[in-house]
Write a protein that holds these residues in place. Structure first.
Motif, short mmCIF file in Angstrom:
data_model
loop_
_atom_site.label_atom_id
_atom_site.label_comp_id
_atom_site.label_asym_id
_atom_site.label_seq_id
_atom_site.Cartn_x
_atom_site.Cartn_y
_atom_site.Cartn_z
N ARG A 98 -7.71 2.39 -2.98
CA ARG A 98 -6.59 1.65 -3.55
C ARG A 98 -6.82 1.33 -5.03
O ARG A 98 -5.97 1.55 -5.90
CB ARG A 98 -6.42 0.37 -2.73
N ASP A 122 0.82 -1.21 0.00
CA ASP A 122 0.00 0.00 0.00
C ASP A 122 0.85 1.26 0.00
O ASP A 122 0.55 2.23 -0.70
CB ASP A 122 -0.91 0.03 1.23
N MET A 156 -5.15 3.27 3.13
CA MET A 156 -6.18 3.24 2.09
C MET A 156 -7.19 2.13 2.29
O MET A 156 -6.83 1.04 2.74
CB MET A 156 -5.53 2.98 0.72
N TRP A 194 0.64 4.38 -2.57
CA TRP A 194 0.36 5.74 -2.09
C TRP A 194 1.44 6.73 -2.50
O TRP A 194 1.17 7.83 -2.95
CB TRP A 194 0.19 5.71 -0.56
#
Ligand code: ARG
Length: 570
Positions: free
Chosen positions: A486, A82, A481, A86
């Motif tokens: 996502r 993640d 997220m 990001w």
């Protein structure tokens, strides 16, 4: 970032084999998957799962991989971290290609004194979007509006005006170009001349002969015909300009067509004669472009017709010569109706044989037909072939009806923008080569794969962003997220690949479909992830605003590539 390429390159490098990477729509099991273990098991002398186990432990070492797992007989699923997503998701930037090309694009190609027909819609929309894509990915392009301003129609129109007003001095052989003639042509009436004249020519051989004679003398520089021609040329150029504006396509780099090309005919003829390429056939002068390997008929290319006049063929070859001199392009790409394929095949061969321009650097992108519900070329209610304006007017009427039904009040500019988006998006959505059915009602729906849906989504994002001060846009280093956020970011990170593939495959439909998928993810995010609501904490709000902003910028870029305009409200 081109996410697919990034992951693909790293995975290839890590495993030391060529990996075929898929990005499944359903990301439940992973963001990417590959059958690489199954492909290589045999040569590695292992069973697929065994090899997959080895691969998976290597892949787990990559810093962007959260998890690599085996599924079924040996598929590998890769889930991205993640924090990697990001950090790397961003608004798109222009792409600098390693090998920029110079490309001449021939589209639009409107005709003097002939109103635009439905076919001109596709060449304009697809050609313009392709031009924008090429520029976006770093190529240098020149757009050529190869105007039909020299051939047979000119003879017919002048002959028709002669019939209507034989007393005009233009028709005298001793016409002095300095003469001021008190004669105006009405622009609407002008568009009726060609159809009327060409209908008459079919039944009246004298008129036909007269038009042909006029054409030949016009091309030889008859001063009166030329002065008259300049009168209606001016009107036509103005109306072409209006079309460019109405369609919101980029202005052409060159509004130079057949007449300009005719100025290069002598040079080209010298080249052809030196190579002995012109020979006589039934009173005409032609070029043989047949090859021994041809199985389909390949008629000769018409250099000069039996009346000694320049032809669509000869001016097209001269136009290539002119472009080579002016732009020295790496490629020349034509966007016309598929039905001109034979003409372009002949042109490319003639140019190649004469050494004017190599065959391999030409492309013809032939598009299919716009049909009505009956599967035949679209007609207006009165049974005539639809013109470009008819199509736009019908879309506008359909949008107006919807807006009224829904009780909304939108100004004319907004309605115009929505209807244009409906027509253009629908055109781009289809594979260029295929026919499609034009249905004003369905393309103007505010839901589904339509232009209005795309604009609506953009308006929605803009309105969120317009409400917040820029101080709220503090980009968060880290953000936790959820799935909707996502998925949206991963789609954003697929933009660059989409544009590059659209360019490489000459597939403008990829952009339209990408925009639709993006909008769907945006709207899911919008429904499930409140932003401005009181119960949303600051960190979440800032994170979501960041997502909104890069989603908006990505969508806006796609919208711009399609040449659509986003209204303020909808
Ligand atoms: N003016 C032609 C038409 O309206 C199309 C010309 C396409 N371009 C070319 N170089 N031949 O059908």
């Amino acid at each position: 970032m081109n996410l697919y390429k990034y992951v693909s390159d790293k995975v290839n490098e890590k495993l030391g084999v060529a990996v075929n990477l898929e990005s499944p729509r359903n990301r439940e099991f992973g963001d990417f998957s590959t059958n690489v273990a199954m492909v290589n098991a045999k040569s590695a002398g292992k069973n697929p799962r065994e090899l997959a186990t080895e691969y998976v432990s290597k892949l787990a070492e990559l810093d962007f991989v959260a998890d690599a797992s085996i599924a079924g007989p040996g598929f590998i699923n890769i889930k991205l971290r993640d924090d990697f997503i990001w950090k790397n998701a961003a608004a798109p930037e222009h792409i600098a290609t390693k090998k920029p090309m110079t490309i001449d694009m021939d589209y639009g190609a409107y005709n003097v004194a002939k109103s635009l027909h439905i076919g001109h819609l596709r060449t304009s929309i697809v050609g313009d979007t392709f031009n924008r894509i090429a520029r976006f990915v770093g190529h240098k392009t020149f757009s050529w509006n190869h105007i039909g301003d020299w051939g047979k129609p000119m003879g017919l129109i002048i002959a028709w005006i002669e019939r209507l007003h034989p007393e005009l001095p233009y028709f005298r052989n001793d016409f002095d170009p300095k003469t001021q003639v008190d004669f105006e042509i009405d622009p609407v009436e002008l568009n009726t001349y060609y159809p009327a004249a060409s209908a008459l020519a079919k039944t009246d051989p004298d008129f036909q002969a007269r038009a042909q004679e006029i054409k030949a003398r016009f091309q030889d520089g008859h001063p009166g015909y030329f002065a008259l021609y300049e009168k209606f040329l001016k009107i036509s150029l103005e109306s072409m300009n209006n079309t460019v504006k109405r369609l919101n396509i980029l202005p052409f780099d060159y509004d130079l067509g057949e007449r300009n090309a005719a100025g290069y005919l002598d040079d080209v003829e010298k080249i052809l004669r030196a190579k002995n390429m012109i020979y006589e056939s039934d009173g005409a002068e032609v070029i043989n472009v047949k090859r021994d390997t041809d199985t389909a008929p390949m008629p000769p290319y018409m250099w000069r017709d039996s009346r000694g006049a320049d032809t669509y063929d000869s001016t097209d070859l001269a136009a290539v010569y002119c472009r080579k001199q002016k732009d020295n392009p790496d490629k020349i790409i034509y966007f016309t109706d598929l039905r001109q394929s034979l003409h372009f095949e002949q042109l490319f061969r003639a140019a190649d044989m004469s050494g004017i321009y190599p065959y391999s650097q030409f492309e013809h992108i032939g598009y299919g037909t716009i049909n009505g519900a009956d599967g035949k070329p679209f007609k207006t209610r009165d049974g005539n072939a639809a013109g470009l304006d008819d199509i736009l007017d019908m879309a506008t009427a359909a949008v107006r009806e919807r807006v009224t039904e829904s009780g909304k009040e939108l100004d004319n500019d907004t309605i115009t923008a929505i209807s244009l988006a409906a027509v253009k998006f629908n055109d781009l959505l289809h594979d260029v080569r295929s026919d499609y059915i034009f249905d004003p009602k369905s393309i103007t729906s505010f839901e589904g794969r339509t232009g209005p849906y795309i604009l609506y989504t953009a308006v929605r994002l803009n309105s969120i962003l317009n409400k917040v001060q820029s101080s709220k846009f503090k980009v968060q280093k880290e953000y936790d997220m959820n799935t909707d956020e996502r998925n949206l970011l991963i789609q954003i990170m697929d933009f660059e690949r989409t544009v590059l593939t659209a360019f490489d495959n000459r597939a403008t439909d990829l952009i339209a479909n990408y925009a639709y998928d993006l909008c769907q993810l945006i709207n899911t995010f919008y429904h499930n992830c409140p932003i401005m609501r009181d119960d949303v904490d600051d960190k979440t709000r800032a994170g979501r605003l960041h997502i909104v902003r890069i989603a908006r910028d990505t969508l806006a870029t796609a919208i711009d590539l399609m040449g659509l305009k986003v209204p303020r409200e909808m």
